[in-house]
Design a protein around this motif. Structure first.
Motif, PDB file in Angstrom:
ATOM      1  N   ALA A  92     123.423 -15.139 -72.309  1.00 14.85           N
ATOM      2  CA  ALA A  92     122.690 -14.785 -71.092  1.00 14.85           C
ATOM      3  C   ALA A  92     121.783 -13.588 -71.357  1.00 14.85           C
ATOM      4  CB  ALA A  92     123.673 -14.475 -69.965  1.00 14.85           C
ATOM      5  N   ILE A  93     122.306 -12.588 -72.053  1.00 13.64           N
ATOM      6  CA  ILE A  93     121.493 -11.410 -72.383  1.00 13.64           C
ATOM      7  C   ILE A  93     120.338 -11.811 -73.291  1.00 13.64           C
ATOM      8  CG2 ILE A  93     121.496  -9.173 -73.557  1.00 13.64           C
ATOM      9  CD1 ILE A  93     124.480  -8.925 -72.693  1.00 13.64           C
ATOM     10  N   ALA A  94     120.622 -12.643 -74.284  1.00 10.16           N
ATOM     11  CA  ALA A  94     119.580 -13.089 -75.210  1.00 10.16           C
ATOM     12  C   ALA A  94     118.490 -13.865 -74.483  1.00 10.16           C
ATOM     13  CB  ALA A  94     120.200 -13.950 -76.312  1.00 10.16           C
ATOM     14  N   MET A  95     118.877 -14.679 -73.515  1.00 10.51           N
ATOM     15  CA  MET A  95     117.892 -15.436 -72.747  1.00 10.51           C
ATOM     16  C   MET A  95     116.973 -14.494 -71.985  1.00 10.51           C
ATOM     17  SD  MET A  95     118.565 -18.579 -70.079  1.00 10.51           S
ATOM     18  CE  MET A  95     118.922 -17.543 -68.663  1.00 10.51           C
ATOM     19  N   VAL A  96     117.537 -13.429 -71.422  1.00 13.17           N
ATOM     20  CA  VAL A  96     116.719 -12.440 -70.710  1.00 13.17           C
ATOM     21  C   VAL A  96     115.789 -11.718 -71.684  1.00 13.17           C
ATOM     22  CG1 VAL A  96     116.758 -10.332 -69.327  1.00 13.17           C
ATOM     23  CG2 VAL A  96     118.408 -12.146 -68.868  1.00 13.17           C
TER      24      VAL A  96
ATOM     25  N   ILE B  62     101.271 -10.463 -69.864  1.00 12.50           N
ATOM     26  CA  ILE B  62     100.518  -9.464 -69.110  1.00 12.50           C
ATOM     27  C   ILE B  62      99.652  -8.602 -70.026  1.00 12.50           C
ATOM     28  CG2 ILE B  62     100.723  -7.509 -67.522  1.00 12.50           C
ATOM     29  CD1 ILE B  62     101.540 -10.300 -66.409  1.00 12.50           C
ATOM     30  N   THR B  63     100.138  -8.337 -71.224  1.00 15.37           N
ATOM     31  CA  THR B  63      99.417  -7.422 -72.105  1.00 15.37           C
ATOM     32  C   THR B  63      98.383  -8.103 -73.003  1.00 15.37           C
ATOM     33  OG1 THR B  63     101.182  -7.568 -73.771  1.00 15.37           O
ATOM     34  CG2 THR B  63     101.314  -5.787 -72.135  1.00 15.37           C
TER      35      THR B  63
ATOM     36  N   LEU C 160     111.880 -11.579 -71.024  1.00 18.05           N
ATOM     37  CA  LEU C 160     111.170 -10.312 -70.862  1.00 18.05           C
ATOM     38  C   LEU C 160     110.079 -10.153 -71.914  1.00 18.05           C
ATOM     39  CD1 LEU C 160     114.064  -7.821 -70.006  1.00 18.05           C
ATOM     40  CD2 LEU C 160     112.262  -8.646 -68.482  1.00 18.05           C
ATOM     41  N   GLY C 161     110.386 -10.555 -73.141  1.00 22.03           N
ATOM     42  CA  GLY C 161     109.377 -10.472 -74.181  1.00 22.03           C
ATOM     43  C   GLY C 161     108.192 -11.366 -73.894  1.00 22.03           C
ATOM     44  N   HIS C 162     108.467 -12.584 -73.426  1.00 20.66           N
ATOM     45  CA  HIS C 162     107.396 -13.517 -73.102  1.00 20.66           C
ATOM     46  C   HIS C 162     106.585 -13.043 -71.908  1.00 20.66           C
ATOM     47  CE1 HIS C 162     105.614 -17.251 -71.417  1.00 20.66           C
ATOM     48  NE2 HIS C 162     105.422 -17.530 -72.690  1.00 20.66           N
ATOM     49  N   ALA C 163     107.258 -12.600 -70.858  1.00 18.82           N
ATOM     50  CA  ALA C 163     106.570 -12.139 -69.659  1.00 18.82           C
ATOM     51  C   ALA C 163     105.674 -10.942 -69.956  1.00 18.82           C
ATOM     52  CB  ALA C 163     107.591 -11.784 -68.575  1.00 18.82           C
TER      53      ALA C 163
ATOM     54  N   SER D 130     101.226 -19.280 -75.299  1.00 18.39           N
ATOM     55  CA  SER D 130     100.378 -19.877 -74.263  1.00 18.39           C
ATOM     56  C   SER D 130     101.172 -20.550 -73.149  1.00 18.39           C
ATOM     57  CB  SER D 130      99.431 -20.909 -74.893  1.00 18.39           C
ATOM     58  OG  SER D 130     100.184 -21.953 -75.516  1.00 18.39           O
ATOM     59  N   ALA D 131     102.487 -20.631 -73.316  1.00 14.50           N
ATOM     60  CA  ALA D 131     103.324 -21.326 -72.324  1.00 14.50           C
ATOM     61  C   ALA D 131     103.493 -20.482 -71.070  1.00 14.50           C
ATOM     62  CB  ALA D 131     104.682 -21.649 -72.913  1.00 14.50           C
ATOM     63  N   THR D 132     103.483 -21.129 -69.925  1.00 14.63           N
ATOM     64  CA  THR D 132     103.815 -20.453 -68.668  1.00 14.63           C
ATOM     65  C   THR D 132     105.035 -21.097 -68.004  1.00 14.63           C
ATOM     66  OG1 THR D 132     102.238 -21.850 -67.467  1.00 14.63           O
ATOM     67  CG2 THR D 132     101.440 -19.705 -68.251  1.00 14.63           C
ATOM     68  N   ASP D 133     105.479 -22.216 -68.526  1.00 14.12           N
ATOM     69  CA  ASP D 133     106.666 -22.895 -67.999  1.00 14.12           C
ATOM     70  C   ASP D 133     107.875 -22.414 -68.782  1.00 14.12           C
ATOM     71  OD1 ASP D 133     108.649 -24.607 -67.088  1.00 14.12           O
ATOM     72  OD2 ASP D 133     107.369 -26.386 -67.108  1.00 14.12           O
ATOM     73  N   ILE D 134     108.760 -21.692 -68.116  1.00 12.46           N
ATOM     74  CA  ILE D 134     109.924 -21.117 -68.789  1.00 12.46           C
ATOM     75  C   ILE D 134     111.139 -22.028 -68.724  1.00 12.46           C
ATOM     76  CG2 ILE D 134     109.154 -18.759 -68.381  1.00 12.46           C
ATOM     77  CD1 ILE D 134     111.218 -18.611 -66.091  1.00 12.46           C
ATOM     78  N   ARG D 135     111.018 -23.161 -68.045  1.00  8.19           N
ATOM     79  CA  ARG D 135     112.190 -24.000 -67.798  1.00  8.19           C
ATOM     80  C   ARG D 135     112.816 -24.585 -69.063  1.00  8.19           C
ATOM     81  NH1 ARG D 135     109.750 -27.372 -62.839  1.00  8.19           N
ATOM     82  NH2 ARG D 135     107.905 -27.079 -64.152  1.00  8.19           N
ATOM     83  N   PRO D 136     112.054 -24.919 -70.110  1.00  7.49           N
ATOM     84  CA  PRO D 136     112.720 -25.393 -71.329  1.00  7.49           C
ATOM     85  C   PRO D 136     113.711 -24.375 -71.901  1.00  7.49           C
ATOM     86  CG  PRO D 136     110.406 -25.984 -71.397  1.00  7.49           C
ATOM     87  CD  PRO D 136     110.588 -25.074 -70.207  1.00  7.49           C
TER      88      PRO D 136
END
Length: 339
Positions: A322-326, A337-338, A330-333, A280-286
């Motif tokens: 860095a790759i893991a963060m992406v 949408i789906t 990507l999984g969250h984004a 349910s989170a939309t804030d990715i900053r944490p």
């Protein structure tokens, strides 16, 4: 003196130190994250990513290319102009745009300072602020000397040079800074002298573009948000444009493959270092702050050492993270949408 500074600034521009990971590295980090998701579909939300790509008319390979290119493109944004304290003339790169293809003033939004606490805007961690740097070097000092008293372009009729000259080219304060404000507060007076400017942090830039993606999903806006991998570049959380900044980034680009910096096993291990965002989170900053904490805790060595072994030691931590963060982003984004 001015002639000497021009020469030094030209040298600094030709060897840029404030551009974060090299643009090609930004592309690789994103593309490798997609490849990792393909190779680990049951643990990464790959099915959602595949669905989002298809909905946009892309194959997954094409989607990865557009995401990577967009992460690359953020360093080329012409959205940040500083204006001369005397002339009021506004430019977006040093030495009257001579270095625009290499480093733009937009780069100053690409920091998250872990050496300081909350900033004047109300962010828990601020961005680049020359006055408050705890580590710095020649490029920081040269920029502050060159830009002393220069102010942020705030549109026609705003701040001006000494003789009330106003050659506004772009309302940086009213557009770029406002976009990256992200619920904090700002005043024009914060941006009337470069050497005291409290730039908004990188995670706010990423949050702005992530919100744009959620509101109107495009590969470009999501790719722009993925430029957030700069928080896993040590110089961007220790916060300096100097101290081997450019050399380190060039080294990462040069040895990315030969040192196997995107090793699959290391990425798997790195995934566990992040707290997954709730559905349910939309804030990715944490999540981005955690990436910055990893770089801050493990990356200081490359600010003082250019030894190959030292750089390998740091790179095999920060690049997989860095790759893991992406992968997490990507999984969250995609799930957003789906759902």
């Amino acid at each position: 003196m001015k002639r000497i500074l021009i020469g030094l600034l030209i040298s600094a521009v030709l060897c840029p130190a404030a551009q974060a990971f090299k643009q090609e590295t930004h592309r690789r980090l994103v593309e490798d994250a997609v490849t990792y998701m393909q190779n680990h579909p049951t643990t990464t939300g790959y099915a959602d990513l595949q669905a989002v790509a298809a909905a946009g008319g892309y194959t997954v390979a094409q989607f990865a290319q557009v995401l990577g290119q967009s992460a690359y493109d953020v360093d080329d944004f012409q959205d940040t102009y500083f204006c001369g304290a005397v002339t009021g003339d506004c430019v977006y790169a040093p030495v009257f745009n001579a270095g625009a293809s290499l480093v733009n003033y937009t780069s100053y939004w690409h920091f998250q300072n872990h050496t300081q606490g909350p900033d004047v805007h109300g962010n828990d961690l601020g961005g680049y602020n020359y006055e408050l740097l705890t580590v710095w070097g020649d490029i920081d000092n040269l920029a502050a000397t060159w830009l002393v008293g220069d102010y942020m372009d705030d549109g026609p009729g705003g701040m001006t040079g000494w003789w009330s000259n106003d050659d506004s080219e772009y309302n940086t304060y009213g557009i770029t800074e406002a976009n990256y404000r992200q619920g904090t507060t700002s005043t024009k007076s914060m941006y009337d002298d470069f050497e005291e400017m409290p730039f908004q942090p990188l995670d706010n830039l990423a949050q702005y573009w992530y919100d744009q993606f959620l509101a109107n999903p495009t590969a470009q806006s999501l790719g722009y948000a993925l430029h957030a991998t700069d928080v896993v570049q040590p110089h961007h959380v220790w916060t300096t444009s100097a101290l081997n900044h450019s050399g380190w980034e060039g080294w990462v680009a040069d040895y990315y493959d030969s040192e196997n910096l995107n090793d699959d096993t290391l990425v798997t291990q790195a995934l566990g270092a992040f707290t997954p965002l709730s559905s349910s989170a939309t804030d990715i900053r944490p999540l981005l702050t955690e990436g910055g904490q990893i770089a801050y805790a493990n990356g200081a060595l490359v600010l003082s050492s250019t030894d190959h072994a030292d750089r390998v030691q740091v790179a095999r931590v920060v690049v997989p993270h860095a790759i893991a963060m992406v992968v997490h982003l990507l999984g969250h984004a995609s799930a957003q949408i789906t759902q």
